[in-house]
Design a protein around this motif. Sequence first.
Motif, mmCIF file in Angstrom:
data_model
loop_
_atom_site.group_PDB
_atom_site.id
_atom_site.type_symbol
_atom_site.label_atom_id
_atom_site.label_comp_id
_atom_site.label_asym_id
_atom_site.label_seq_id
_atom_site.Cartn_x
_atom_site.Cartn_y
_atom_site.Cartn_z
ATOM 1 N N GLN A 1 -3.720 -5.053 6.223
ATOM 2 C CA GLN A 1 -4.511 -4.932 5.097
ATOM 3 C C GLN A 1 -3.364 -5.070 3.759
ATOM 4 O OE1 GLN A 1 -7.522 -2.198 3.763
ATOM 5 N NE2 GLN A 1 -8.251 -3.306 2.010
ATOM 6 N N GLN A 2 -2.381 -3.793 3.944
ATOM 7 C CA GLN A 2 -1.461 -4.014 2.979
ATOM 8 C C GLN A 2 -0.480 -5.067 2.988
ATOM 9 O OE1 GLN A 2 0.614 -0.262 4.062
ATOM 10 N NE2 GLN A 2 -0.782 1.208 2.784
ATOM 11 N N GLU B 1 -1.219 -8.143 3.854
ATOM 12 C CA GLU B 1 -1.993 -9.362 3.260
ATOM 13 C C GLU B 1 -2.107 -9.163 1.752
ATOM 14 O OE1 GLU B 1 -3.347 -12.320 4.424
ATOM 15 O OE2 GLU B 1 -2.289 -11.619 5.959
ATOM 16 N N GLN B 2 -2.247 -7.967 1.361
ATOM 17 C CA GLN B 2 -2.120 -7.777 -0.258
ATOM 18 C C GLN B 2 -0.915 -8.110 -0.783
ATOM 19 O OE1 GLN B 2 -3.415 -3.796 -0.482
ATOM 20 N NE2 GLN B 2 -5.979 -4.338 -0.605
#
Length: 127
Positions: free
Chosen positions: A29-30, A32-33
């Motif tokens: 998730q990090q 992708e951000q």
Amino acid sequence: MARRRALTVCSVSGCPELTPAGRCAQHRQQAEQQRGTARQRGYDSDHEQRFRRPVLQRDPTCVCTDERHGHGSPCGQPSKHADHHPLDRRALTAAGLDPNDPRHGRGLCGPCHSRSTAREQPGGWNR
């Protein structure tokens, strides 16, 4: 009976989380951000109209000459990706060149595009 996949430790240094492959959910998730959306990375309607379409029209079949296809002969599968080549989009922009100019692209099938990206962008998309 389905075979279970072995879990491995997250590929981010120091993270103890177990995952089926690569990064744990939090680190995925990090990443992708940090990567941002396609639009934030410059893949907008201008890219679609001026780069992707002309490249795929010019190269309707994959032009990859990977060794797997036999001594420089093209893959020949239908092109699905307009790949920036030999410089990637970031390098073209940094050099003051137009990354949407079709002269800076080539048509590749999915498997060849994945192999090329893995080879030319060590560490994946977040180098």
